[in-house]
Scaffold this motif. Structure first.
Motif, PDB file in Angstrom:
ATOM      1  N   UNK A  81      30.018  56.590  90.669  1.00  0.00           N
ATOM      2  CA  UNK A  81      30.049  55.808  89.421  1.00  0.00           C
ATOM      3  C   UNK A  81      31.132  54.747  89.542  1.00  0.00           C
ATOM      4  N   UNK A  82      30.757  53.502  89.272  1.00  0.00           N
ATOM      5  CA  UNK A  82      31.679  52.374  89.424  1.00  0.00           C
ATOM      6  C   UNK A  82      31.750  51.587  88.121  1.00  0.00           C
ATOM      7  N   UNK A  83      32.812  50.825  87.980  1.00  0.00           N
ATOM      8  CA  UNK A  83      32.880  49.924  86.828  1.00  0.00           C
ATOM      9  C   UNK A  83      33.287  48.522  87.283  1.00  0.00           C
ATOM     10  N   UNK A  84      32.511  47.556  86.812  1.00  0.00           N
ATOM     11  CA  UNK A  84      32.867  46.153  87.038  1.00  0.00           C
ATOM     12  C   UNK A  84      33.959  45.814  86.026  1.00  0.00           C
ATOM     13  N   UNK A  85      35.179  45.644  86.490  1.00  0.00           N
ATOM     14  CA  UNK A  85      36.304  45.460  85.563  1.00  0.00           C
ATOM     15  C   UNK A  85      36.305  44.079  84.915  1.00  0.00           C
ATOM     16  N   UNK A  86      35.480  43.187  85.384  1.00  0.00           N
ATOM     17  CA  UNK A  86      35.379  41.860  84.754  1.00  0.00           C
ATOM     18  C   UNK A  86      34.481  41.888  83.527  1.00  0.00           C
ATOM     19  N   UNK A  87      33.407  42.667  83.614  1.00  0.00           N
ATOM     20  CA  UNK A  87      32.446  42.693  82.498  1.00  0.00           C
ATOM     21  C   UNK A  87      32.508  44.006  81.724  1.00  0.00           C
TER      22      UNK A  87
END
Ligand SMILES: Cc1cc2nc3c(=O)[nH]c(=O)nc-3n(C[C@H](O)[C@H](O)[C@H](O)COP(=O)(O)OP(=O)(O)OC[C@H]3O[C@@H](n4cnc5c(N)ncnc54)[C@H](O)[C@@H]3O)c2cc1C
Length: 544
Positions: A207-213
């Motif tokens: 599980x990853x998170x795009x920290x920009x969006x």
């Protein structure tokens, strides 16, 4: 395509993708792993929750060295290994990594007399297979003649030995490996954080998170490479991965000040705690450092005590008309060395960290399919890459033979061709500044093959060959190149890591004129005002 589009297309490929390996961490260890594994045919994903080299790998002393000072702890094997790595880097990066002299001035309180240091430097030279210039013993007068800035009042003598340094900065060196991995087919995105990973049979669901969006998404990988530097233990604990090693933290700082010596040479001194510290060249600036302070977390900052200590040490060893003060500090760097220790249950409090080795270790958990890289040096990066490839093969992946084409600069022939073209268009005559490196060499060093396209652009539109920021050696064409190819998501990524402008140009100078606004426009198009505002706000907060 701008830098943000390049990133967005890579994030889209990560989302729902299936990869052979996911590399967590885009410092030197992760970047080199991505370059070697993608170069040898694996389907690689690499992420970092900050910018590439945004953590430890942008806080180093920029030295590629055998570690002369580790001889004090009799670490012959480490010094041998690092010296050979330095030699390999010097050969592979003839324009980016340069040999330079280290002039060590020894006073009466130094732990070694000059004759013993001279003996050590000869041994060091031999350990490095005599591949650098021959070291020599120097008397106080010789030191003064060569480096008038050194105060020789208490100096008994000294030595000059040779090592190497990264002409541009460490983070640009790391970026080149990321770029190389992308060209070999890797999917790479900065500002993407690993949130969680669970193993199902032969695969990891990540599980990853795009920290920009803020968007969360998943991918699948057959194996994970934990290259999270000072954060490797945290990730391993989360995955309940037992390792034979773990990390202890040591903080080191550097102060960037106006140029103290015009010679391209490192000045070395023992501080009052009998630890070596240096004055290292950085273009038209000097960098003083470093320190070695035990800390308990990976997060650190430069304190007043650190600044006062380094300024006091350097002022008492140099013959300056006016001593350096905090007002002379142009920029600061602060980093945490992830030092490797055995995971044998020993309390971290009991470790004598000043004696901890700077070697790296790689742990493999075949069942969990996790490779963890602990510690290491930028200097050792090619060995780390090769060792990671060996470990990955043990997991059953079949790698293509190593052609050693995942690192290094293009051949001498290609360089000569570039230089011929640059000469034909009189690039250096056009932009010649006294005492400044010729433009052709600068472009070649920074961009290699990609510099050919820059010549085309300058030929077509001479405005592209103009400087874009006062006091910073950057042309408009370089900005356009960075916008398309260097995955720049925030202005700081360019100002501090792809370039070193923030390190060498004073804050007030950077803000003068319209240059910075144009930089932001080229990099971010219609988002430029926001990006510029964020960058300036961060700088204001730091200087407050
Ligand atoms: C003061 C100082 C001076 C030094 N000088 C030298 C020198 O002159 N020469 C030399 O060879 N070496 C030097 N070193 C050593 C060298 O800089 C380090 O060993 C090296 O940079 C460590 O690289 P790394 O890739 O392991 O860690 P890092 O560069 O810290 O990379 C780890 C990355 O993992 C990312 N990450 C962590 N958790 C997550 C997550 N959950 N999701 C996504 N990303 C994550 C982080 O954001 C970080 O960017 C120096 C170190 C210091 C501190």
């Amino acid at each position: 395509m701008d830098g943000m589009e390049l990133r967005a297309s890579n994030v889209a490929r990560l989302d729902g993708g299936t990869f052979d390996v996911l590399i967590v961490g885009g410092g030197i260890n992760g970047a080199v792993s991505a370059a070697v594994l993608a170069g040898r045919g694996l389907n690689v994903a690499i992420i970092d929750r900050g910018d590439w080299a945004g953590f430890t790998s942008s806080s180093s002393s920029n030295l590629a060295w055998g570690g002369f000072k580790y001889l004090e702890n009799y670490e012959l094997n480490l010094v041998r290994k690092l010296s050979l790595s330095r030699n390999r880097l010097l050969k592979a990066y003839p324009t980016n990594i340069t040999q330079l002299g280290f002039m060590a001035a020894l006073d009466h309180s130094s732990p070694f007399p000059p004759w013993l240091a001279a003996l050590g430097s000869s041994a060091y030279w031999a350990i490095g297979n005599f591949q650098t210039h021959r070291p020599q013993m120097v008397g106080p007068e010789e030191i003064k003649a060569q480096e008038p800035v050194v105060d020789i009042t208490n100096v008994r003598g000294g030595i000059e030995y040779y090592d190497a340094y990264l002409r541009d900065n460490d983070s640009r060196f790391v970026w080149n490996f990321i770029r190389q991995s992308i060209e070999a087919g890797a999917t790479a995105a900065n500002y993407v954080e690993l949130l969680d990973a669970t193993q199902h049979g032969a695969n990891w669901n990540v599980a990853l998170q795009d920290l920009e969006t803020g968007t969360e998404f998943e991918l699948t990988a057959k194996a994970i490479i934990n290259a999270a530097g000072p954060f490797v233990d945290g990730l391993n604990a989360k995955w309940e991965n037992q390792t034979s090693h773990r990390i202890a933290y040591s903080k080191g700082i550097h102060l960037v000040v106006p140029q103290l010596t015009e010679n391209e040479r490192v000045l070395a001194f023992f501080d009052d705690t009998q630890r070596l510290f240096y004055v290292i060249p950085m273009g038209r600036r000097s960098v003083i450092g470093t320190t070695d302070t035990r800390i308990q977390t990976p997060f650190s900052e430069v304190t007043d005590e650190d600044r006062d200590f380094l300024l006091e040490q350097i002022n008492s060893r140099l013959d300056l008309e006016v001593p350096l003060t905090k007002g002379d500090i142009i920029a600061e760097r602060c980093g945490v060395r992830p030092l490797v220790v055995p995971n044998d249950g020993d309390d971290r409090e009991n470790i004598d960290w000043t004696k901890l080795s700077r070697k790296h270790e790689i742990d493999l958990d075949i069942e969990r399919r996790i490779v963890t890289i602990f510690g290491g040096k930028i200097t050792d990066c090619l060995n780390v890459g090769e060792e990671v490839a060996d470990e990955v093969e043990k997991l059953g992946f079949v790698l293509e033979p190593d052609q050693e084409d995942w690192f290094g600069e293009p051949s001498e022939e290609v360089r000569n061709d570039f230089m011929r073209q640059a000469k034909r268009m009189k690039l250096d005559d056009l932009r010649h500044k006294k005492g400044v490196e010729p433009l052709s060499e600068r472009l070649w060093r920074r961009y290699g093959r990609r510099a050919f396209a820059m010549l085309d652009e300058i030929r077509e539109n001479p405005v592209m060959g103009e400087d874009i920021l006062a006091s910073a050696d950057y042309l408009r064409v370089e900005l356009h190149h960075a916008a398309r190819h260097e995955m720049i998501t925030h202005l700081e990524d360019f100002m501090l890591r792809r370039s070193k402008i923030d390190l060498v140009v004073r804050n007030e100078k950077i803000r003068e004129g319209d240059g910075l606004a144009e930089v932001s426009r080229i990099l971010f198009g219609d988002k430029s005002d926001d990006k510029l505002g964020q960058y300036l706000a961060k700088k204001d907060a730091l200087s407050a």
